[in-house]
Design a protein around this motif. Sequence first.
Motif, PDB file in Angstrom:
ATOM      1  N   ALA A 122       0.821  -1.212   0.000  1.00  0.00           N
ATOM      2  CA  ALA A 122       0.000   0.000   0.000  1.00  0.00           C
ATOM      3  C   ALA A 122       0.852   1.258   0.000  1.00  0.00           C
ATOM      4  CB  ALA A 122      -0.940   0.008   1.213  1.00  0.00           C
ATOM      5  N   GLY A 123       2.099   1.145   0.448  1.00  0.00           N
ATOM      6  CA  GLY A 123       2.982   2.299   0.509  1.00  0.00           C
ATOM      7  C   GLY A 123       4.094   2.071   1.510  1.00  0.00           C
ATOM      8  N   ILE A 124       5.157   2.847   1.374  1.00  0.00           N
ATOM      9  CA  ILE A 124       6.263   2.822   2.332  1.00  0.00           C
ATOM     10  C   ILE A 124       6.117   4.078   3.170  1.00  0.00           C
ATOM     11  CG2 ILE A 124       8.765   2.880   2.609  1.00  0.00           C
ATOM     12  CD1 ILE A 124       8.986   1.425  -0.078  1.00  0.00           C
ATOM     13  N   GLY A 125       5.655   3.906   4.388  1.00  0.00           N
ATOM     14  CA  GLY A 125       5.389   5.071   5.219  1.00  0.00           C
ATOM     15  C   GLY A 125       4.733   4.685   6.521  1.00  0.00           C
ATOM     16  N   ARG A 129      -4.441   7.360   8.954  1.00  0.00           N
ATOM     17  CA  ARG A 129      -5.214   7.555  10.166  1.00  0.00           C
ATOM     18  C   ARG A 129      -6.547   6.814  10.100  1.00  0.00           C
ATOM     19  NH1 ARG A 129      -5.542   9.982  14.805  1.00  0.00           N
ATOM     20  NH2 ARG A 129      -7.601  10.508  15.611  1.00  0.00           N
ATOM     21  N   GLY A 130      -6.848   6.095  11.172  1.00  0.00           N
ATOM     22  CA  GLY A 130      -8.112   5.386  11.269  1.00  0.00           C
ATOM     23  C   GLY A 130      -8.110   4.014  10.638  1.00  0.00           C
ATOM     24  N   THR A 131      -6.966   3.552  10.127  1.00  0.00           N
ATOM     25  CA  THR A 131      -6.892   2.229   9.499  1.00  0.00           C
ATOM     26  C   THR A 131      -5.737   1.436  10.082  1.00  0.00           C
ATOM     27  OG1 THR A 131      -5.312   2.647   7.700  1.00  0.00           O
ATOM     28  CG2 THR A 131      -7.593   3.359   7.344  1.00  0.00           C
ATOM     29  N   TRP A 132      -5.836   0.116   9.976  1.00  0.00           N
ATOM     30  CA  TRP A 132      -4.694  -0.747  10.258  1.00  0.00           C
ATOM     31  C   TRP A 132      -4.189  -1.402   8.974  1.00  0.00           C
ATOM     32  CZ3 TRP A 132      -5.318  -5.699   8.587  1.00  0.00           C
ATOM     33  CH2 TRP A 132      -6.614  -6.171   8.409  1.00  0.00           C
ATOM     34  N   TRP A 133      -4.968  -1.294   7.904  1.00  0.00           N
ATOM     35  CA  TRP A 133      -4.685  -2.049   6.668  1.00  0.00           C
ATOM     36  C   TRP A 133      -4.082  -1.178   5.560  1.00  0.00           C
ATOM     37  CZ3 TRP A 133      -9.461  -0.592   8.494  1.00  0.00           C
ATOM     38  CH2 TRP A 133     -10.142   0.352   7.734  1.00  0.00           C
ATOM     39  N   ALA A 163      13.843  -6.548  -6.006  1.00  0.00           N
ATOM     40  CA  ALA A 163      12.435  -6.950  -6.092  1.00  0.00           C
ATOM     41  C   ALA A 163      11.990  -7.937  -5.018  1.00  0.00           C
ATOM     42  CB  ALA A 163      12.146  -7.530  -7.477  1.00  0.00           C
ATOM     43  N   PRO A 164      12.298  -7.688  -3.745  1.00  0.00           N
ATOM     44  CA  PRO A 164      11.767  -8.567  -2.700  1.00  0.00           C
ATOM     45  C   PRO A 164      10.269  -8.320  -2.527  1.00  0.00           C
ATOM     46  CG  PRO A 164      12.833  -6.680  -1.712  1.00  0.00           C
ATOM     47  CD  PRO A 164      13.075  -6.563  -3.193  1.00  0.00           C
ATOM     48  N   SER A 165       9.559  -9.279  -1.970  1.00  0.00           N
ATOM     49  CA  SER A 165       8.122  -9.090  -1.748  1.00  0.00           C
ATOM     50  C   SER A 165       7.912  -8.125  -0.572  1.00  0.00           C
ATOM     51  CB  SER A 165       7.440 -10.430  -1.472  1.00  0.00           C
ATOM     52  OG  SER A 165       7.923 -11.019  -0.287  1.00  0.00           O
ATOM     53  N   LEU A 166       6.889  -7.287  -0.713  1.00  0.00           N
ATOM     54  CA  LEU A 166       6.558  -6.305   0.317  1.00  0.00           C
ATOM     55  C   LEU A 166       5.385  -6.807   1.149  1.00  0.00           C
ATOM     56  CD1 LEU A 166       6.774  -2.996  -1.766  1.00  0.00           C
ATOM     57  CD2 LEU A 166       8.617  -4.397  -0.819  1.00  0.00           C
ATOM     58  N   TYR A 167       5.240  -6.214   2.304  1.00  0.00           N
ATOM     59  CA  TYR A 167       4.206  -6.631   3.247  1.00  0.00           C
ATOM     60  C   TYR A 167       2.811  -6.340   2.690  1.00  0.00           C
ATOM     61  CZ  TYR A 167       2.075  -7.087   7.952  1.00  0.00           C
ATOM     62  OH  TYR A 167       1.331  -7.466   9.039  1.00  0.00           O
ATOM     63  N   GLU A 168       1.987  -7.377   2.591  1.00  0.00           N
ATOM     64  CA  GLU A 168       0.566  -7.208   2.291  1.00  0.00           C
ATOM     65  C   GLU A 168      -0.165  -7.224   3.625  1.00  0.00           C
ATOM     66  OE1 GLU A 168      -1.249  -9.261  -0.998  1.00  0.00           O
ATOM     67  OE2 GLU A 168       0.724  -9.950  -1.683  1.00  0.00           O
ATOM     68  N   ILE A 169      -0.544  -6.050   4.084  1.00  0.00           N
ATOM     69  CA  ILE A 169      -1.007  -5.902   5.462  1.00  0.00           C
ATOM     70  C   ILE A 169      -2.249  -6.738   5.743  1.00  0.00           C
ATOM     71  CG2 ILE A 169      -1.753  -4.248   7.208  1.00  0.00           C
ATOM     72  CD1 ILE A 169      -0.191  -2.088   5.680  1.00  0.00           C
ATOM     73  N   ARG A 170      -3.221  -6.695   4.853  1.00  0.00           N
ATOM     74  CA  ARG A 170      -4.470  -7.434   5.092  1.00  0.00           C
ATOM     75  C   ARG A 170      -4.232  -8.940   5.173  1.00  0.00           C
ATOM     76  NH1 ARG A 170      -9.375  -4.720   4.465  1.00  0.00           N
ATOM     77  NH2 ARG A 170      -9.286  -2.677   3.464  1.00  0.00           N
ATOM     78  N   LYS A 171      -3.334  -9.435   4.340  1.00  0.00           N
ATOM     79  CA  LYS A 171      -3.065 -10.880   4.316  1.00  0.00           C
ATOM     80  C   LYS A 171      -1.970 -11.294   5.300  1.00  0.00           C
ATOM     81  CE  LYS A 171      -4.280 -11.401  -0.590  1.00  0.00           C
ATOM     82  NZ  LYS A 171      -3.765 -11.828  -1.921  1.00  0.00           N
ATOM     83  N   ASN A 172      -1.270 -10.303   5.851  1.00  0.00           N
ATOM     84  CA  ASN A 172      -0.144 -10.569   6.750  1.00  0.00           C
ATOM     85  C   ASN A 172       0.900 -11.444   6.060  1.00  0.00           C
ATOM     86  OD1 ASN A 172       1.256 -10.254   9.184  1.00  0.00           O
ATOM     87  ND2 ASN A 172       0.413 -12.128  10.047  1.00  0.00           N
ATOM     88  N   GLU A 173       1.238 -11.049   4.829  1.00  0.00           N
ATOM     89  CA  GLU A 173       2.210 -11.790   4.028  1.00  0.00           C
ATOM     90  C   GLU A 173       3.246 -10.821   3.458  1.00  0.00           C
ATOM     91  OE1 GLU A 173      -0.923 -15.187   2.330  1.00  0.00           O
ATOM     92  OE2 GLU A 173      -0.097 -13.659   0.980  1.00  0.00           O
TER      93      GLU A 173
END
Length: 417
Positions: A122-125, A129-133, A163-173
């Motif tokens: 979703a972004g590097i940062g 506000r108001g979200t965890w995902w 090109a490493p995989s980045l965190y997919e917050i909703r999937k926790n992957e």
Amino acid sequence: MRGIVERLDLEGLGVVRMGRKEIHVPFTAPGDVVEVRRWRRKKRTLIATDFDVVESSPNRTEPGCPYFGTCGGCLLQHLPYAEQVRFKSDKLSKILGFDVEVVPSPKIYGHRNRIDVVISTAGIGFRRRGTWWDAVDIEWCPVFGQSSGKVLRSLREFIEDHAPSLYEIRKNEGFLRYIVIRKGKFTGELMVNLVTSEGELPGEFPEYFDYATSVYWSINRTPSDVSHGEIARFWGSEFIRERLDDVTYLIHPNSFFQTNSYQAVALVETVAGLVDGGRVLDLYSGVGTFGVYLAKRGFDVEGIEVNPFAVEMANRNAELNGVEATFLVGQDKDVENLSEYGTIIVDPPRAGLHPKLIKKILKDKPQSIVYVSCNPKTLRSNLDALSDRYAVESAVGLDMFPHTPHVETVVKLKLKV
């Protein structure tokens, strides 16, 4: 629905009265006219989620960060700093029941010595506000300073090249999870700590941060979304250093240290100025922030801390500064013979003092207590519990956290005659 912001609540949200409802609106100031279209309920509070400021109050200023209003890190950048300090003084006075002056931070940008940046699809940062995902993509963090931009540029170069995989917050992957940046504001030393899930890190990784004093790779082997982990490897120095007055502290990736170094100087000076007697018990002593500082000034210091690693760091800090101070592993509820100390310093977590510790204080009746608190509500509860035996001699707030509703408080308690 349209209304005028009447005041700020204790969390720094603007309060708008609309019919029988009170709606709490983030990023607003008293006097703003707001149009509120949607809100959500959080416990008993209605918090606006879709709104516009249609007429600005004169009691506003231009935020110093381009991400303000979307990033969840800061809430009050739109208020002139003097208003932020006044808000915090009013907040403390209301909660504690007596007037408390707040000491402003020497710097209100570039003051943070640590930021935890999520590396996500979703972004590097920081979290929106108001979200965890969701995350707000940032180029740099003004409350940390320019070096954050340099680190994040290097991180993006590393990602582009490998090109490493980045965190997919909703999937926790995903492999890359966080990058934690720490800086000694008075030493200039910089630490970069990459936090990943289990996997292989390309060997070239540290080359992208060759300007850093210390580069770490930590692995989070748990399902938890956290910005720390088991140390896999480090390059450069094992620690960075920070200096408060004449005391030097070692900073490790897994160490807690006050996040505003400039105001931390005022904090340790304030605590030292309130200590009575020669013998001091430093409870919740952490890495020895107060204890080592006091030992440097000739006090006989014993520290107690539940975290063994923090105790190890505190003893290292005592050795580094050439002072005699003893830091031991222990729990707050298990301390004994409190009457043997001239002053007890307590700097508990947000939950406040353990009830068993309060009972021991009331039984042993040490002469002086210096209470350092990051949570005025639990501070008030603990002061009430101690009030039969102890009186508040002095209290001061220190703004360790500009642009947020949070404030540190130092209270001195004296045994009643």
